[in-house]
Write an enzyme that holds these catalytic residues in place. Sequence first.
Site, PDB file in Angstrom:
ATOM      1  N   LYS A   1       0.835  -1.212   0.000  1.00 19.44           N
ATOM      2  CA  LYS A   1       0.000   0.000   0.000  1.00 19.44           C
ATOM      3  C   LYS A   1       0.867   1.259   0.000  1.00 19.44           C
ATOM      4  O   LYS A   1       0.649   2.178  -0.777  1.00 19.44           O
ATOM      5  CB  LYS A   1      -0.927   0.022   1.229  1.00 19.44           C
ATOM      6  CG  LYS A   1      -1.943  -1.105   1.252  1.00 19.44           C
ATOM      7  CD  LYS A   1      -2.879  -0.969   2.432  1.00 19.44           C
ATOM      8  CE  LYS A   1      -2.191  -1.115   3.783  1.00 19.44           C
ATOM      9  NZ  LYS A   1      -1.529  -2.404   3.990  1.00 19.44           N
ATOM     10  N   THR A   2       1.846   1.269   0.884  1.00 20.37           N
ATOM     11  CA  THR A   2       2.701   2.446   0.964  1.00 20.37           C
ATOM     12  C   THR A   2       3.519   2.581  -0.319  1.00 20.37           C
ATOM     13  O   THR A   2       3.729   3.673  -0.832  1.00 20.37           O
ATOM     14  CB  THR A   2       3.597   2.353   2.212  1.00 20.37           C
ATOM     15  OG1 THR A   2       2.746   2.179   3.356  1.00 20.37           O
ATOM     16  CG2 THR A   2       4.418   3.604   2.409  1.00 20.37           C
TER      17      THR A   2
ATOM     18  N   ASP B   1      -2.083   7.739   3.583  1.00 22.71           N
ATOM     19  CA  ASP B   1      -1.651   6.401   4.045  1.00 22.71           C
ATOM     20  C   ASP B   1      -2.292   6.107   5.407  1.00 22.71           C
ATOM     21  O   ASP B   1      -2.690   7.040   6.111  1.00 22.71           O
ATOM     22  CB  ASP B   1      -0.110   6.379   4.191  1.00 22.71           C
ATOM     23  CG  ASP B   1       0.448   4.954   4.166  1.00 22.71           C
ATOM     24  OD1 ASP B   1      -0.335   3.990   4.008  1.00 22.71           O
ATOM     25  OD2 ASP B   1       1.683   4.803   4.302  1.00 22.71           O
ATOM     26  N   GLU B   2      -2.390   4.838   5.779  1.00 22.10           N
ATOM     27  CA  GLU B   2      -2.925   4.423   7.091  1.00 22.10           C
ATOM     28  C   GLU B   2      -4.283   5.064   7.362  1.00 22.10           C
ATOM     29  O   GLU B   2      -4.563   5.550   8.461  1.00 22.10           O
ATOM     30  CB  GLU B   2      -1.943   4.804   8.224  1.00 22.10           C
ATOM     31  CG  GLU B   2      -0.531   4.279   8.036  1.00 22.10           C
ATOM     32  CD  GLU B   2      -0.352   2.827   8.477  1.00 22.10           C
ATOM     33  OE1 GLU B   2      -1.352   2.186   8.896  1.00 22.10           O
ATOM     34  OE2 GLU B   2       0.784   2.323   8.379  1.00 22.10           O
TER      35      GLU B   2
ATOM     36  N   GLN C   1      -5.742  -3.380  10.661  1.00 27.03           N
ATOM     37  CA  GLN C   1      -4.650  -2.713  11.379  1.00 27.03           C
ATOM     38  C   GLN C   1      -5.115  -1.431  12.061  1.00 27.03           C
ATOM     39  O   GLN C   1      -4.300  -0.563  12.365  1.00 27.03           O
ATOM     40  CB  GLN C   1      -3.509  -2.392  10.418  1.00 27.03           C
ATOM     41  CG  GLN C   1      -2.837  -3.642   9.866  1.00 27.03           C
ATOM     42  CD  GLN C   1      -1.600  -3.283   9.062  1.00 27.03           C
ATOM     43  OE1 GLN C   1      -0.617  -2.782   9.596  1.00 27.03           O
ATOM     44  NE2 GLN C   1      -1.663  -3.527   7.771  1.00 27.03           N
TER      45      GLN C   1
ATOM     46  N   ARG D   1       4.948  -7.415  11.011  1.00 26.45           N
ATOM     47  CA  ARG D   1       6.137  -6.568  10.826  1.00 26.45           C
ATOM     48  C   ARG D   1       7.342  -7.382  10.365  1.00 26.45           C
ATOM     49  O   ARG D   1       8.345  -6.838   9.919  1.00 26.45           O
ATOM     50  CB  ARG D   1       6.529  -5.834  12.127  1.00 26.45           C
ATOM     51  CG  ARG D   1       5.525  -4.842  12.708  1.00 26.45           C
ATOM     52  CD  ARG D   1       5.042  -3.841  11.706  1.00 26.45           C
ATOM     53  NE  ARG D   1       3.777  -4.288  11.124  1.00 26.45           N
ATOM     54  CZ  ARG D   1       3.293  -3.830   9.968  1.00 26.45           C
ATOM     55  NH1 ARG D   1       3.945  -2.951   9.266  1.00 26.45           N
ATOM     56  NH2 ARG D   1       2.153  -4.278   9.487  1.00 26.45           N
TER      57      ARG D   1
HETATM   58  P1  ATP Z   1       1.624  -2.122   5.995  1.00 27.35           P
HETATM   59  O1  ATP Z   1       0.179  -2.513   5.958  1.00 27.35           O
HETATM   60  O2  ATP Z   1       2.383  -2.889   6.990  1.00 27.35           O
HETATM   61  O3  ATP Z   1       1.809  -0.648   6.058  1.00 27.35           O
HETATM   62  P2  ATP Z   1       2.041  -1.967   3.155  1.00 27.35           P
HETATM   63  O4  ATP Z   1       0.842  -2.550   2.512  1.00 27.35           O
HETATM   64  O5  ATP Z   1       2.142  -0.504   3.192  1.00 27.35           O
HETATM   65  O6  ATP Z   1       2.233  -2.609   4.605  1.00 27.35           O
HETATM   66  P3  ATP Z   1       4.612  -1.832   1.932  1.00 27.35           P
HETATM   67  O7  ATP Z   1       5.363  -1.413   3.139  1.00 27.35           O
HETATM   68  O8  ATP Z   1       4.326  -0.843   0.881  1.00 27.35           O
HETATM   69  O9  ATP Z   1       3.271  -2.566   2.388  1.00 27.35           O
HETATM   70  O10 ATP Z   1       5.310  -3.059   1.248  1.00 27.35           O
HETATM   71  C1  ATP Z   1       5.788  -4.158   1.987  1.00 27.35           C
HETATM   72  C2  ATP Z   1       7.089  -4.648   1.401  1.00 27.35           C
HETATM   73  O11 ATP Z   1       6.860  -5.294   0.179  1.00 27.35           O
HETATM   74  C3  ATP Z   1       8.068  -3.533   1.141  1.00 27.35           C
HETATM   75  O12 ATP Z   1       9.364  -3.987   1.424  1.00 27.35           O
HETATM   76  C4  ATP Z   1       7.886  -3.286  -0.352  1.00 27.35           C
HETATM   77  O13 ATP Z   1       9.040  -2.725  -0.923  1.00 27.35           O
HETATM   78  C5  ATP Z   1       7.633  -4.686  -0.858  1.00 27.35           C
HETATM   79  N1  ATP Z   1       6.831  -4.710  -2.092  1.00 27.35           N
HETATM   80  C6  ATP Z   1       5.601  -4.191  -2.269  1.00 27.35           C
HETATM   81  N2  ATP Z   1       5.161  -4.403  -3.505  1.00 27.35           N
HETATM   82  C7  ATP Z   1       6.127  -5.085  -4.165  1.00 27.35           C
HETATM   83  C8  ATP Z   1       6.275  -5.603  -5.493  1.00 27.35           C
HETATM   84  N3  ATP Z   1       5.329  -5.482  -6.403  1.00 27.35           N
HETATM   85  N4  ATP Z   1       7.415  -6.253  -5.768  1.00 27.35           N
HETATM   86  C9  ATP Z   1       8.379  -6.405  -4.851  1.00 27.35           C
HETATM   87  N5  ATP Z   1       8.300  -5.934  -3.592  1.00 27.35           N
HETATM   88  C10 ATP Z   1       7.192  -5.285  -3.237  1.00 27.35           C
HETATM   89 MG    MG Z   2       2.280   0.847   4.804  1.00 25.99          MG
END
Ligand code: ATP
Ligand code: MG
Length: 753
Positions: A53-54, A240-241, A271, A617
């Site tokens: 997402k981020t 975000d969040e 979350q 995490r």
């Molecule tokens: P959270 O809910 O914990 O905030 P999130 O959904 O924001 O998580 P991110 O932090 O954006 O998730 O991504 C999690 C990890 O996966 C990061 O290390 C990111 O770089 C990696 N990632 C996300 N998408 C891809 C992709 N398409 N290919 C490779 N790595 C990815």
């Molecule tokens: Mg995130």
Amino acid sequence: MSIPAPHADDAAPAGPTDAPVPGYLSALNPAQRLAVEALDGPLLVLAGAGTGKTRVLTARIAHILFSGRAWPSQVLAVTFTNKASRQMRERVTALIGPSAEGLWLGTFHALAARILRRHAERIGLKPNFTILDADDQLRLVKQLLEGARFDDKKWPPRAILGAIERWKDRGLTPEKVSGTEAKDGDGADLLGLYRAYQDRLLTLNAADFGDLLLHGLTLFTRHEDVLAEYHRRFRYILVDEYQDSNVAQYLWLRLLAQAHRNLCCVGDDDQSIYGWRGAEVGNILRFEKDFPGAKIVRLEENYRSTRHILGAASGLIAHNCGRLGKTLFTSVEGGEKVQVRGLWDGEEEARWIGEEIEALQRKGHALSEVAVLVRAGFQTREFEERFMTIGLPYRVIGGPRFYERQEIRDAMAYLRLVAQPDDDLAFERIVNVPRRGIGAATVQTLHRLGRDARISMVEAASRLVATDEIKGPARASLKRLLADFDRWRGQLAQSHHAELARIVLDESGYTAMWQNDRSPEAPGRLENLKELVAAIAEFDGLTAFLEHVSLVMEAVEGAGGDMVNVMTLHSAKGLEFDTVFLPGWEEGLFPHPRALEEKGEGGLEEERRLAHVGLTRARERLFVSFAANRRIHNLWQSSLPSRFVGELPAENIDLVSRPGLFGAGSRANAWDGRARPGQSTYGGAASPRDRMIDGRAREVRSPRPASAFRVGDRVFHVKFGYGRIVAVDADRLDIDFEKAGGKTVIDSFVTPA
Ligand code: ATP
Ligand code: MG
């Protein structure tokens, strides 16, 4: 890649450039790419932890800029913490170059403050208004209360501040608070106080944190031209969040997004962990309703964690009823099962975690890729001590280290003063904490005598309380405080030092101060104090403990460097680490009893989401642990593993436990219940007799020097004027003042006349 400048903020940029398809798009999966490329209209990305997402938000900003849809200054991006903003800015800069500087990127508060400063006059402030911190806010409420009639047992200042903040979280100015909420059951006029508080802030040219958004709302709703300006400006808004936004934040966003409707929010209902601070997970659920035609994108591939980690997290959160539900998978190969470990006690748990981290370090793993995540702030203490002992560098994220916390410093000041009456710094810290009517003027007087007579402030105080230098109530309080300290010092020889610490905190009114405090932080502070008492019990005596702490405080963290991360689960949101330790998964600790008491089933579900945040995490290695015996509040208790341990799917975990800790064949819920031999009550130390209060005060004062004045001398005193000495007792003079009448004063406060 770079974005052309300069430009007018509200002018449309030049349109798409001819550059080849950038790497940030090819690094996305199809669903992510959809979320990044769907630039027109409202979009909600509702997806589980680690699904990117981020990353999507970051790529989306790059895409908006790179495709020429907007200038950086036309993009508003909101993150949950300042740290997250910095990270996002770095990433966008890496993608599009230095023009990322121009982005409006920050937390809700930072962005709202920036806007407010530009139009402060519209709501009665000047552009240089002060943003008050929590202490200032509290002082202000106290000042307002001085005139008002409020039952301060029921409504201590912090509780009133809490009520005001909750109204602000909900976007309610005093005019909007409903009649039913205006007064409490006993008719206390809370709303009147809120109004007075807001008026006072305006007079002081100040705003509190809640005001940044609240005034923002007023600004946008009352001044159409201002809102129109931001409508023109912000072509794209990203958040975000989103699951942890409150109503005021939601309303603020909605107003800003009205015109272009290019609002993209990302979040995960599983979350949502800030319900206790006014966050409304409902904001996610009503997105579609408020923004008809909104696209909803779900991301299902988790890129962060191995199969077992994800399995454990998904299995756990499946026990929650109130959720939208989602499927998650990972292609991350390999990985160990989640290690779930039962240990004898907290000390063994800390030792074990320390050893595991050292082993990782020997294998070349970076310490910054290791995190220890605890449920409650007080739990960091045990790990901090252990890491310090073995010389493992660590940082506490999201708050001060244990011994640097306000309540710990206050408590330590009391104890230092028991051990060492000449400790002026300690004395000054606590002389009016809790408030006992000893104001700055009295402290000044003590200082002066201390300086002039080269004695400590305690000594100065004991001389002054026998005189009229200090006014009535302050004098009585000071006298009582000195007697308390004398009594505690007397008890030092007979009582167990940990027990004495508890007595000091209770009898001084310090514990009660936090008990009467209804701010959200107060319960955590009380827990920290209890943890402090437990820590003291681990030492042979008070002096040994104080020595230990001063050494610990000395070992300040080196700037930067490779360090283990220690923090609460709340602070870990959005972060990721190769290795994560989740200690203290015991009933009574996690789920936190207060959450269950106050919010029942809803509270339990929020705790479970918090556990889920913790589990998700971890990238590669995840350790969950619990201890059979825990010294909580200086009492040894045998504890049961958290119900959350039992909710982790068996196929994803390896349960490792000491022999004898479990009943035969049981998984996690059958401790043999033995308490540690000989330590089943008060940390193995204080007997009930010891705990009885020794009422005798010991005379510990040093002899007072003889005065240079004589009976019959005429003297001058700044406060009382001219007078004649009628009696001399060492440095204490009885004087018949011409205007003020008979007073007893200290000789260094008068001059010959
Ligand atoms: P959270 O809910 O914990 O905030 P999130 O959904 O924001 O998580 P991110 O932090 O954006 O998730 O991504 C999690 C990890 O996966 C990061 O290390 C990111 O770089 C990696 N990632 C996300 N998408 C891809 C992709 N398409 N290919 C490779 N790595 C990815
Ligand atoms: Mg995130």
